[in-house]
Design a protein around this motif. Sequence first.
Motif, PDB file in Angstrom:
ATOM      1  N   VAL A 127       0.795  -1.164   0.016  1.00 19.77           N
ATOM      2  CA  VAL A 127      -0.040   0.015   0.130  1.00 19.77           C
ATOM      3  C   VAL A 127       0.978   1.183  -0.038  1.00 19.77           C
ATOM      4  CG1 VAL A 127      -1.747   1.441   1.346  1.00 19.77           C
ATOM      5  CG2 VAL A 127      -1.735  -1.234   1.184  1.00 19.77           C
ATOM      6  N   THR A 128       0.443   2.127  -0.968  1.00 22.30           N
ATOM      7  CA  THR A 128       1.559   3.393  -0.801  1.00 22.30           C
ATOM      8  C   THR A 128       0.619   4.664  -0.926  1.00 22.30           C
ATOM      9  OG1 THR A 128       1.209   3.474  -3.450  1.00 22.30           O
ATOM     10  CG2 THR A 128       3.378   2.402  -2.464  1.00 22.30           C
ATOM     11  N   GLY A 129      -0.582   4.503  -1.031  1.00 18.10           N
ATOM     12  CA  GLY A 129      -1.621   5.473  -0.835  1.00 18.10           C
ATOM     13  C   GLY A 129      -2.964   5.266  -0.500  1.00 18.10           C
ATOM     14  N   THR A 130      -3.780   6.151  -0.368  1.00 16.40           N
ATOM     15  CA  THR A 130      -5.253   5.809   0.033  1.00 16.40           C
ATOM     16  C   THR A 130      -6.022   6.541  -1.115  1.00 16.40           C
ATOM     17  OG1 THR A 130      -5.261   8.007   1.599  1.00 16.40           O
ATOM     18  CG2 THR A 130      -4.583   5.516   2.437  1.00 16.40           C
ATOM     19  N   PRO A 131      -7.294   5.637  -1.232  1.00 14.75           N
ATOM     20  CA  PRO A 131      -7.857   4.544  -0.730  1.00 14.75           C
ATOM     21  C   PRO A 131      -7.067   3.613  -1.247  1.00 14.75           C
ATOM     22  CG  PRO A 131      -9.535   5.427  -2.108  1.00 14.75           C
ATOM     23  CD  PRO A 131      -8.442   6.506  -2.093  1.00 14.75           C
ATOM     24  N   THR A 132      -6.858   2.385  -0.792  1.00 14.02           N
ATOM     25  CA  THR A 132      -6.695   1.028  -1.502  1.00 14.02           C
ATOM     26  C   THR A 132      -7.299  -0.095  -0.691  1.00 14.02           C
ATOM     27  OG1 THR A 132      -4.278   1.731  -1.674  1.00 14.02           O
ATOM     28  CG2 THR A 132      -4.412  -0.414  -1.602  1.00 14.02           C
ATOM     29  N   TYR A 133      -7.823  -0.865  -1.546  1.00 18.55           N
ATOM     30  CA  TYR A 133      -8.511  -2.036  -1.332  1.00 18.55           C
ATOM     31  C   TYR A 133      -7.882  -3.242  -1.377  1.00 18.55           C
ATOM     32  CZ  TYR A 133     -12.020   1.716  -2.281  1.00 18.55           C
ATOM     33  OH  TYR A 133     -12.711   2.828  -2.309  1.00 18.55           O
ATOM     34  N   VAL A 134      -8.201  -4.294  -0.381  1.00 18.56           N
ATOM     35  CA  VAL A 134      -7.536  -5.540  -0.626  1.00 18.56           C
ATOM     36  C   VAL A 134      -8.942  -6.646  -0.273  1.00 18.56           C
ATOM     37  CG1 VAL A 134      -6.051  -7.326   0.300  1.00 18.56           C
ATOM     38  CG2 VAL A 134      -5.271  -5.013   0.190  1.00 18.56           C
ATOM     39  N   ILE A 135      -9.078  -7.342  -1.385  1.00 21.71           N
ATOM     40  CA  ILE A 135      -9.961  -8.408  -1.342  1.00 21.71           C
ATOM     41  C   ILE A 135      -9.612  -9.657  -2.074  1.00 21.71           C
ATOM     42  CG2 ILE A 135     -11.273  -7.444  -3.065  1.00 21.71           C
ATOM     43  CD1 ILE A 135     -13.884  -8.638  -1.882  1.00 21.71           C
ATOM     44  N   GLY A 136      -9.763 -10.695  -1.451  1.00 20.09           N
ATOM     45  CA  GLY A 136      -9.364 -12.295  -2.066  1.00 20.09           C
ATOM     46  C   GLY A 136      -7.863 -11.853  -2.659  1.00 20.09           C
ATOM     47  N   GLY A 137      -6.961 -11.615  -1.746  1.00 24.57           N
ATOM     48  CA  GLY A 137      -5.747 -11.236  -1.978  1.00 24.57           C
ATOM     49  C   GLY A 137      -5.292 -10.394  -3.133  1.00 24.57           C
ATOM     50  N   GLU A 138      -6.239  -9.779  -3.872  1.00 27.13           N
ATOM     51  CA  GLU A 138      -5.867  -8.494  -4.764  1.00 27.13           C
ATOM     52  C   GLU A 138      -5.972  -7.186  -4.106  1.00 27.13           C
ATOM     53  OE1 GLU A 138      -7.602  -7.585  -9.180  1.00 27.13           O
ATOM     54  OE2 GLU A 138      -8.111  -9.367  -8.290  1.00 27.13           O
ATOM     55  N   ARG A 139      -4.973  -6.603  -4.581  1.00 25.97           N
ATOM     56  CA  ARG A 139      -4.680  -5.171  -4.124  1.00 25.97           C
ATOM     57  C   ARG A 139      -5.162  -4.265  -5.265  1.00 25.97           C
ATOM     58  NH1 ARG A 139       0.685  -4.296  -3.686  1.00 25.97           N
ATOM     59  NH2 ARG A 139       0.839  -3.081  -5.234  1.00 25.97           N
ATOM     60  N   LEU A 140      -6.207  -3.344  -4.871  1.00 28.32           N
ATOM     61  CA  LEU A 140      -6.742  -2.432  -5.753  1.00 28.32           C
ATOM     62  C   LEU A 140      -6.374  -1.116  -5.534  1.00 28.32           C
ATOM     63  CD1 LEU A 140     -10.227  -4.181  -6.288  1.00 28.32           C
ATOM     64  CD2 LEU A 140      -8.235  -4.405  -7.861  1.00 28.32           C
ATOM     65  N   ASP A 141      -5.676  -0.398  -6.016  1.00 29.05           N
ATOM     66  CA  ASP A 141      -5.317   0.944  -5.623  1.00 29.05           C
ATOM     67  C   ASP A 141      -6.367   2.196  -6.159  1.00 29.05           C
ATOM     68  OD1 ASP A 141      -4.158   3.546  -5.048  1.00 29.05           O
ATOM     69  OD2 ASP A 141      -2.242   3.164  -6.266  1.00 29.05           O
ATOM     70  N   GLY A 142      -6.983   2.806  -5.303  1.00 30.46           N
ATOM     71  CA  GLY A 142      -7.838   4.093  -5.524  1.00 30.46           C
ATOM     72  C   GLY A 142      -7.309   5.391  -5.268  1.00 30.46           C
ATOM     73  N   GLY A 143      -5.956   5.452  -5.170  1.00 24.63           N
ATOM     74  CA  GLY A 143      -5.355   6.652  -4.960  1.00 24.63           C
ATOM     75  C   GLY A 143      -5.473   7.657  -6.038  1.00 24.63           C
ATOM     76  N   LYS A 144      -5.049   7.044  -7.129  1.00 28.18           N
ATOM     77  CA  LYS A 144      -4.998   7.916  -8.587  1.00 28.18           C
ATOM     78  C   LYS A 144      -6.280   7.791  -9.278  1.00 28.18           C
ATOM     79  CE  LYS A 144      -0.116   7.192  -9.435  1.00 28.18           C
ATOM     80  NZ  LYS A 144       0.374   6.239  -8.590  1.00 28.18           N
ATOM     81  N   SER A 145      -6.954   6.881  -9.066  1.00 28.17           N
ATOM     82  CA  SER A 145      -8.473   6.725  -9.729  1.00 28.17           C
ATOM     83  C   SER A 145      -9.217   5.670  -9.349  1.00 28.17           C
ATOM     84  CB  SER A 145      -8.406   6.493 -11.482  1.00 28.17           C
ATOM     85  OG  SER A 145      -9.599   6.289 -11.973  1.00 28.17           O
ATOM     86  N   GLN A 146     -10.489   5.782  -8.897  1.00 28.73           N
ATOM     87  CA  GLN A 146     -11.358   4.987  -8.511  1.00 28.73           C
ATOM     88  C   GLN A 146     -12.415   4.388  -9.447  1.00 28.73           C
ATOM     89  OE1 GLN A 146     -13.076   6.497  -4.636  1.00 28.73           O
ATOM     90  NE2 GLN A 146     -11.631   7.978  -4.793  1.00 28.73           N
ATOM     91  N   ASP A 147     -12.178   4.813 -10.844  1.00 31.14           N
ATOM     92  CA  ASP A 147     -12.852   4.446 -11.648  1.00 31.14           C
ATOM     93  C   ASP A 147     -13.142   2.816 -11.901  1.00 31.14           C
ATOM     94  OD1 ASP A 147     -13.702   6.863 -12.467  1.00 31.14           O
ATOM     95  OD2 ASP A 147     -12.232   7.186 -14.134  1.00 31.14           O
ATOM     96  N   GLY A 148     -14.076   2.211 -12.017  1.00 28.15           N
ATOM     97  CA  GLY A 148     -14.253   0.716 -12.045  1.00 28.15           C
ATOM     98  C   GLY A 148     -13.817   0.051 -10.831  1.00 28.15           C
TER      99      GLY A 148
END
Length: 167
Positions: A127-148
Amino acid sequence: MRTPVLDVWCELQCPDCDTALDDVRALRARYGDRLEVRLRHFPLEKHKHAFAAAQAAEEAVEQGRGWDYIEAVLGRVGELDRKGEPFLVEVAAELGLDAEEFDTALIDGRHILIVDADQAEGKAIGVTGTPTYVIGGERLDGGKSQDGLRARIEEIADRLLAEAGGE
């Protein structure tokens, strides 16, 4: 069935986390208790009051109103920027929480270890920024864009629930 977990790495002085709150609300409403949504603290150095806000959020959790408090603070990020730690106690009082206990918790640091542990775990998993999501072992970074991101989280949650026989 094991309940899937969505970790939301967030900081309460982050305008992007305020924006992400709509997605978090929608996910909590859609899945209810079939998906455990956990706020994880990742205070950023650039935000002066983020570490204190994370501790205050933990006090709100202890007093039984964690999400209410988180939403109230995130919805007024500008006030936290201007007023600092007194604002955190003010929000607690507005929500009918024990504001004096919030003040004491911020002074005695009783929740520092929880915040430090979250931040260390976040760094360890990238994790380098926020928001970041982690589900099922997958990290999804929303710090730059939350689209999709919400759609992707729903795909993963649906798959996890189907695999666990919960849907």
